[in-house]
Design an enzyme around this catalytic site. Structure first.
Site, PDB file in Angstrom:
ATOM      1  N   LYS A  49      49.803 -36.544 -12.910  1.00 52.29           N
ATOM      2  CA  LYS A  49      49.109 -36.277 -11.371  1.00 52.29           C
ATOM      3  C   LYS A  49      47.748 -35.932 -11.478  1.00 52.29           C
ATOM      4  O   LYS A  49      46.930 -35.240 -12.499  1.00 52.29           O
ATOM      5  CB  LYS A  49      49.755 -34.892 -10.666  1.00 52.29           C
ATOM      6  CG  LYS A  49      50.968 -35.122 -10.447  1.00 52.29           C
ATOM      7  CD  LYS A  49      51.879 -34.005  -9.819  1.00 52.29           C
ATOM      8  CE  LYS A  49      51.137 -33.503  -8.240  1.00 52.29           C
ATOM      9  NZ  LYS A  49      51.920 -32.501  -7.801  1.00 52.29           N
ATOM     10  N   ILE A  50      46.764 -37.029 -10.845  1.00 57.87           N
ATOM     11  CA  ILE A  50      45.224 -36.803 -10.783  1.00 57.87           C
ATOM     12  C   ILE A  50      44.980 -36.442  -9.525  1.00 57.87           C
ATOM     13  O   ILE A  50      45.332 -37.189  -8.470  1.00 57.87           O
ATOM     14  CB  ILE A  50      44.804 -38.003 -11.251  1.00 57.87           C
ATOM     15  CG1 ILE A  50      45.208 -38.079 -12.889  1.00 57.87           C
ATOM     16  CG2 ILE A  50      43.134 -37.877 -11.347  1.00 57.87           C
ATOM     17  CD1 ILE A  50      44.504 -39.747 -13.490  1.00 57.87           C
TER      18      ILE A  50
END
Length: 377
Positions: free
Chosen positions: A143-144
């Site tokens: 997750k970014i």
């Protein structure tokens, strides 16, 4: 012949093309087999995590006692990474049959980079690479956050063949930038010789937080017209996001990548727990049904939908004009959606930073207690 499975709302939602993911994870859930049960009984085919979820998991019960005892004396940040990546790896193993049966589409488990790096491109890329290598499962997603600094990181991480869950998306404008970053990443991955069929990506578009913020602004206006718009902005915003997605997937860039075997970057409805008790507790699921999306639900929302969710077919396609009219009406009341979504992004990063600090402190307390217990023995 109709079976009980055919009648349950979660099954009907899945049959409508919506992938149900659970927005929660803990070692207790893994150890008791609860995650496997949700896969079997409530059609869960993926898991999302975030710093808040892990902070809550570490603060409850003694499921992490043995891990903390083993890590006693370790650096707290290394201990947090070890604990969270172990949980994500184990969850990925539970969901591996789903990943295999859906040909790498579902069965995904997400783990977020340190939220303190949300404004640092290079550090985000390095952390994503490390988490991917550490978990070492093909069905993990990194997750970014969709900050301005996160956008180039998304492209660079995808270019390495790493699957990405883009998180903290609130505005249509930022979502369009995310779609561009995703396309660029896949184009580079293809040039780098990666198998595009295995590179998964979702774009996590946050829903309920938009209503919370917009409703508060509308209540300050206080007119009957303003009050009548409460509870409508978030769903309209999400429906416009899907319309933006539809525009991209008919374009030449995506068509060329699809011909090379790429998977689409599915819209993912996040923050789907209803925060206003006056609203129907499944509204952010019922009103966002369309094939080819993911809805990640906290357990309370999943339970509510499994009990009394409504599936009447596609509630998104063809709603763009109506959704645009809702947003225009909100703007006409003096509420700037651009200002609201910018504020929500800043608050989202800050909240995850706070949760990360809480996670570090809870872990440090556990490490200290384990070390003291070891010394006493």
């Amino acid at each position: 012949m109709t079976t009980p499975s055919d009648l349950r709302p979660t099954h009907r939602l899945s049959e409508s093309g919506v992938s149900i993911w659970l927005d929660d994870l803990s070692r207790e859930r893994l150890a008791t087999g609860d995650l496997a049960r949700l896969v079997a009984e409530k059609d869960v085919v993926g898991v999302t995590t975030n710093p808040t979820i892990f902070a809550a998991a570490l603060s409850k019960g003694d499921a992490y006692a043995s891990a903390l005892a083993e890590l006693a004396g370790a650096d707290v940040e290394a201990a947090v990474e070890r604990i969270t990546t172990d949980d994500v790896r184990d969850a990925a193993d539970v969901l591996r049959p789903v990943y295999d049966s859906t040909r790498a589409v579902d069965g995904r488990v997400s783990i977020e980079v340190d939220p303190r790096l949300a404004r640092e491109t290079e550090a985000t890329v390095a952390t994503a690479e490390r988490l991917w290598a550490t978990v070492a499962r093909p069905n993990v997603m990194i997750k970014i956050p969709a900050t301005v600094e996160g956008l180039p990181a998304i492209t660079r991480v995808l270019a390495q063949g790493i699957s990405v869950n883009v998180t903290l998306i609130f505005s249509i404008e930022r979502y369009r930038a995310v779609l561009d970053a995703w396309l660029a990443g896949l184009e580079q991955a293809r040039a780098n010789g990666h198998d595009l069929a295995t590179i998964g990506s979702v774009a996590s578009f946050f829903v309920s937080r938009v209503d919370t913020a917009v409703d508060a602004a509308l209540e300050k206006v206080g007119s009957p017209e303003a009050l009548d718009l409460r509870g409508k902005a978030a769903i309209a915003n999400a429906r416009l996001a899907f319309a933006a997605y539809e525009q991209v997937v008919v374009g030449e860039r995506w068509q060329a990548l699809a011909a090379a075997g790429a998977q689409p970057q599915r819209p993912l409805w996040a923050s789907t727990g209803v925060k206003n008790p006056e609203y129907r507790d499944t509204m952010y699921v019922d009103e966002l049904v369309v094939a080819g999306v993911v809805n990640t639900m906290p357990e309370a929302t999943l339970d509510a939908f499994a009990d009394h969710g409504i599936v009447i077919g596609d509630t998104v396609t063809g709603t763009g004009d109506e959704a645009a009219a809702v947003i225009a009406a909100v703007e006409a009341q003096g509420v700037s959606l651009a200002a609201v979504t910018a504020q929500l992004e800043a608050e989202g990063v800050e909240k995850f930073e706070v949760s990360w600090s809480q996670l570090l402190q809870t872990t440090q307390d556990g490490l200290d207690a384990a070390a003291a217990a070891g010394g006493a023995r």
